[in-house]
Design an enzyme around this catalytic site. Structure first.
Site, PDB file in Angstrom:
ATOM      1  N   LYS A 155       1.064   4.230  -2.848  1.00 45.11           N
ATOM      2  CA  LYS A 155       0.740   5.635  -2.583  1.00 45.11           C
ATOM      3  C   LYS A 155       1.951   6.541  -2.790  1.00 45.11           C
ATOM      4  O   LYS A 155       1.822   7.670  -3.267  1.00 45.11           O
ATOM      5  CB  LYS A 155       0.182   5.791  -1.165  1.00 45.11           C
ATOM      6  N   TYR A 165       0.839  -1.215   0.000  1.00 41.81           N
ATOM      7  CA  TYR A 165       0.000   0.000   0.000  1.00 41.81           C
ATOM      8  C   TYR A 165       0.870   1.260   0.000  1.00 41.81           C
ATOM      9  O   TYR A 165       0.629   2.197  -0.777  1.00 41.81           O
ATOM     10  CB  TYR A 165      -0.900  -0.033   1.231  1.00 41.81           C
TER      11      TYR A 165
END
Lengths: 106, 246
Positions: B159, B155
């Site tokens: 990002k 994740y």
């Protein structure tokens, strides 16, 4: 509209004039007019001094006016070498004249 | 902030922050297209809420990691409204696991939705934004993508990559009147945080200098600001909305 476009594309002199006006208007060039642009002058770097961001707008303008899609950056660089080269590229790729009706996709 | 005659697309727009963002645009007069992946009940609820606004809207289902699905959905929006002025790349997923236990499938899916989805949706709208010489792209990121977080290598990588993508695209299209920015929400009260263990949530709350979690509306306010004419001179930035957490 389509007939008018085909008339422009088939008339090399008119097409080159159209492209010069398109470049000036699309890029909102202030210190140069369409008449100032020599057909063989390179559009980028040492020629007209355009850059890769200007090219984005010109690619979109060519697609909008002539329905010729340029998806490959290298093809775009060759096609935008000069006004005269671009005119030849459009005459080759213009959908209305294409034998098989396919649009260029790089 | 008035968004009358503006067309806005919000991915992941049927719940949580995305829902708040989409409704905020609708309340300000925008035409709103909401894209969602699988939450049919959430989509039905969202449709009912959008019907209470005066806004024109579309609710579209599809996988933003699929090029054909993205082309189809964005194509529908362009066919209906002829232009896209604002794209909010909000859709995202988590599959948290320490790296040594993380499967390749979990890595790929998180990168596909969060990063590839942002790439595909942005690419699908950018050409007509260039033609219009106007556009706003707002990418939702996370403190994990800035500071990193244990258990979130996939994740956080997605990002962090979206932040770099944002800064690069911003430089490509700044001169053409297109702004590209990130909004980085901290801990926000959403269905996702509702699932957290109350003790964990309390620990998180204690770490926030403002002493409370944020609301989806507070994130939506930041998104609407960046999409508005008031943010005309801002591009390539990350607006952190986290109560001072990072």
């Amino acid at each position: 509209m389509r007939r008018k476009l085909e008339t422009i594309v088939s008339d090399t002199k008119e097409l080159r004039s159209f492209l010069k006006r398109m470049i000036v208007e699309t890029l909102k060039l202030e210190d140069i007019t369409a008449e100032d642009i020599d057909g063989d002058t390179p559009l980028f770097r040492e020629g007209l001094g355009l850059d890769s961001i200007d090219a984005l707008e010109l690619v979109v303008a060519v697609e909008k006016h002539f329905d010729v899609i340029i998806e490959d950056e290298n093809v775009g660089k060759e096609a935008f070498a000069s006004v005269n080269v671009l005119a030849g590229f459009i005459q080759t790729e213009y959908k209305g004249f294409s034998k098989n009706g396919m649009r260029f996709a790089g | 902030m008035d968004f009358t005659d503006r067309t806005v697309i919000v991915t992941g727009g049927t719940k949580g922050i995305g829902k708040a963002v989409a409704l905020a645009f609708a309340h300000q007069g925008a035409r709103v297209a909401v894209i969602y992946g699988s939450d049919d009940q959430g989509a039905a609820d969202m449709q009912a809420e959008l019907e209470t606004t005066a806004s024109l809207f579309l609710v579209l289902k599809g996988d933003i990691a699929s090029p054909s699905a993205v082309d189809k959905m964005i194509g529908e929006v362009l066919q209906e409204w002829k232009r896209v002025d604002v794209l909010v790349n909000n859709a995202g997923i988590v599959r948290d696991k320490m790296l040594m236990f993380q499967s390749m499938e979990d890595w790929d899916r998180v990168l596909d939705v969060n990063l590839k989805g942002t790439y595909l949706c942005s690419k699908a709208v950018i050409k007509q934004m260039v033609a219009n010489r106007f556009g706003r792209i707002i990418n939702m990121v996370s403190p994990s993508g800035i500071t990193g977080r244990a258990g979130q290598t996939n994740y956080a990588a997605s990002k962090g990559a979206v932040i770099a993508f944002t800064k690069s695209l911003a430089r490509e299209v700044a001169r053409i009147g297109i702004g590209v920015n990130c909004v980085c929400p901290g801990v926000i009260a959403t269905p996702m945080t509702d699932k957290l263990d109350p003790d964990n949530l309390e620990d998180l709350r204690r770490m926030i200098p403002m002493g409370r979690v944020g609301t989806p509306q507070e994130v939506a306010d930041a998104v609407l600001f960046l999409a508005s004419d008031r943010a005309a001179y801002i591009t390539g930035q990350v607006l952190v909305v986290d109560g001072g957490l990072i």
